[in-house]
Design an enzyme around this catalytic site. Structure first.
Site, PDB file in Angstrom:
ATOM      1  N   ASP A 136      -2.298  -2.506  13.364  1.00 12.84           N
ATOM      2  CA  ASP A 136      -2.119  -1.699  12.410  1.00 12.84           C
ATOM      3  C   ASP A 136      -2.452  -0.405  12.619  1.00 12.84           C
ATOM      4  O   ASP A 136      -3.723   0.465  12.947  1.00 12.84           O
ATOM      5  CB  ASP A 136      -3.383  -1.896  11.358  1.00 12.84           C
ATOM      6  N   GLU A 165       2.150  -3.347  10.745  1.00 11.75           N
ATOM      7  CA  GLU A 165       1.562  -3.355   9.617  1.00 11.75           C
ATOM      8  C   GLU A 165       2.823  -3.270   8.688  1.00 11.75           C
ATOM      9  O   GLU A 165       2.926  -3.036   7.331  1.00 11.75           O
ATOM     10  CB  GLU A 165       0.038  -2.743   8.768  1.00 11.75           C
ATOM     11  N   GLU A 166       3.303  -1.547   8.932  1.00 10.81           N
ATOM     12  CA  GLU A 166       4.042  -0.430   8.821  1.00 10.81           C
ATOM     13  C   GLU A 166       5.116  -1.330   8.397  1.00 10.81           C
ATOM     14  O   GLU A 166       6.046  -1.161   7.883  1.00 10.81           O
ATOM     15  CB  GLU A 166       4.060   1.041   9.393  1.00 10.81           C
ATOM     16  N   ASP A 218       0.990  -1.317   0.028  1.00  9.04           N
ATOM     17  CA  ASP A 218       0.337   0.634  -0.411  1.00  9.04           C
ATOM     18  C   ASP A 218       0.601   1.092  -0.004  1.00  9.04           C
ATOM     19  O   ASP A 218       1.956   0.822   0.597  1.00  9.04           O
ATOM     20  CB  ASP A 218      -0.797   0.525   1.626  1.00  9.04           C
ATOM     21  N   GLU A 262      -5.220  -7.271  11.708  1.00  6.41           N
ATOM     22  CA  GLU A 262      -7.125  -6.858  11.429  1.00  6.41           C
ATOM     23  C   GLU A 262      -7.517  -8.198  11.627  1.00  6.41           C
ATOM     24  O   GLU A 262      -8.953  -7.797  11.868  1.00  6.41           O
ATOM     25  CB  GLU A 262      -6.433  -6.470   9.886  1.00  6.41           C
ATOM     26  N   ASP A 283       0.274   7.447   8.010  1.00  7.99           N
ATOM     27  CA  ASP A 283       0.525   6.844   8.663  1.00  7.99           C
ATOM     28  C   ASP A 283       1.415   6.402   9.813  1.00  7.99           C
ATOM     29  O   ASP A 283       1.586   5.821  10.210  1.00  7.99           O
ATOM     30  CB  ASP A 283       0.659   5.247   7.247  1.00  7.99           C
ATOM     31  N   LEU A 306      -3.054   2.437  11.439  1.00 10.20           N
ATOM     32  CA  LEU A 306      -4.330   3.110  10.592  1.00 10.20           C
ATOM     33  C   LEU A 306      -4.831   2.741   9.406  1.00 10.20           C
ATOM     34  O   LEU A 306      -4.401   3.198   8.807  1.00 10.20           O
ATOM     35  CB  LEU A 306      -3.542   5.028   9.681  1.00 10.20           C
ATOM     36  N   ASP A 307      -5.580   2.005   9.845  1.00  3.24           N
ATOM     37  CA  ASP A 307      -6.670   1.123   9.380  1.00  3.24           C
ATOM     38  C   ASP A 307      -7.206   2.106   8.135  1.00  3.24           C
ATOM     39  O   ASP A 307      -8.157   2.967   9.177  1.00  3.24           O
ATOM     40  CB  ASP A 307      -7.156   0.148   9.442  1.00  3.24           C
TER      41      ASP A 307
END
Length: 338
Positions: free
Chosen positions: A119, A98-99, A69, A281, A75, A121-122
């Site tokens: 996560d 996630e990052e 992404d 998630e 983020d 900033l989903d």
């Protein structure tokens, strides 16, 4: 006659709630410390989200994260904020985000007994158009005896100690699931505290809303296609289901929790392993929904029963009201025997 505004002098803040739960469980207070750190990060992210346009935090930072992404500026800020707060709480030993491509091992002098998968900033693809976004987190205890490593995070969702999400919408809400159940806290900006607004939340047994990205309809499995057809054109004389899809998992799952119904991000021919990530998630959301009396499945097994193989593993997910999810599972069963 004097106008007396009601002012609660005995508010239940998130900190107070967690302290009381810890006392009942005869805990050490470490989980309270950890959740306080997450709360501080969420308050800071909430403020950043609210003034993103003014502070030039919209737009792309010029890199992509490990799942491909495009990374938005918010983020990056959110990820750094949560990681720094977790490390300085002295309660964590492994952090999965996630990052970040690999798990972060907390410095030895700051380590605690918990593992956090998050996560930060989903739904960040929605940042620029002001759609609700959120932060998701899952908390495990370290189960091994050796030095902490990435493998410590590879635990099934059944091992979760706590999970939750913050939703940055018309207000900022934090939904927290512990072994005892699900509770919702609203951020009161006047005092800077999360206040308990919904106690022991339960999802409806059956809803009347389905939520799925129908742009992928050409790639759906026959079970998904038939399920959606039944919802749109019911043969039993009942009203059709409404369709709602925001494209921000936190917002879609929160609506499902509040109103009932079903949220689907199933596998399809384009993404045979699903799209959403298991550790930060699907597992936390499945834990919350199950604690609220709902169901969460991949179509083949309960999400919380999956033994993770890697920290960014993707899985299909269908969750929501038990009657709705069971109806979907009946169709999966029907088509699998053909």
């Amino acid at each position: 006659m004097t106008d007396r505004s009601t002012f609660d002098t005995n508010v239940v803040t998130l900190t107070r709630f967690v302290v009381e739960e810890g006392r009942k469980a005869r805990g050490t207070g470490e989980l309270t410390q950890l959740l306080n750190a997450i709360c501080t990060a969420v308050k800071a992210i909430s403020t950043a989200v609210r003034k993103a346009g003014i502070a030039n935090l919209y737009g792309i930072s010029g890199s992509t994260n490990v799942t491909g992404d495009q990374v938005k500026k918010l983020d990056v800020l959110s990820n750094d904020m949560v990681i720094n707060m977790l490390k300085s709480s002295f309660t964590t030993c492994v952090i999965v985000s996630e990052e970040n491509k690999e798990a972060l091992i907390v410095e030895a002098d700051k380590q605690g007994k918990y593992i956090v998968c998050m996560d930060p900033l989903d739904g960040s693809s929605n940042i620029d158009c002001l759609v609700s976004i959120g932060t998701i987190f899952a908390i495990y205890r370290k189960a091994s005896t050796g030095a902490p490593s990435e493998k410590d995070a590879l635990q099934p969702g059944r091992n979760l100690v706590a999970a939750g999400y913050a939703l940055y919408g018309s207000a900022t809400m934090l939904v927290l699931a512990l072994e005892s159940g699900v509770n919702c806290f609203m951020l009161d900006p006047a005092i800077g505290e999360f206040i308990l607004v919904n106690n022991d939340v339960k999802i409806k047994k059956k809803g009347n809303i389905y939520s799925i990205n129908e742009g992928y309809a050409a790639y759906f499995d026959p079970a998904v296609t038939e399920y959606l057809k039944k919802k749109k054109f019911p043969q039993d004389g009942s009203s059709p289901y409404g369709s709602r899809y925001i494209g921000s998992m936190v917002a879609d799952v929160h609506r499902t929790l509040v109103y009932g119904g079903i949220f689907l991000y199933p596998a399809n021919s384009k993404s045979p392993k699903g799209k959403l990530r298991l550790l930060y998630e699907c597992n936390p959301m499945a834990f919350i929904i199950e604690k609220a009396g709902g169901l969460a499945t991949t179509g083949k097994e309960a999400v919380l029963d999956i033994m993770p193989e890697n920290i960014h593993q993707r899985v299909p997910v269908v969750l929501g009201s038990p009657d709705d999810v069971n109806e979907y599972l009946d169709l999966v069963k029907k088509h699998s025997t053909k």
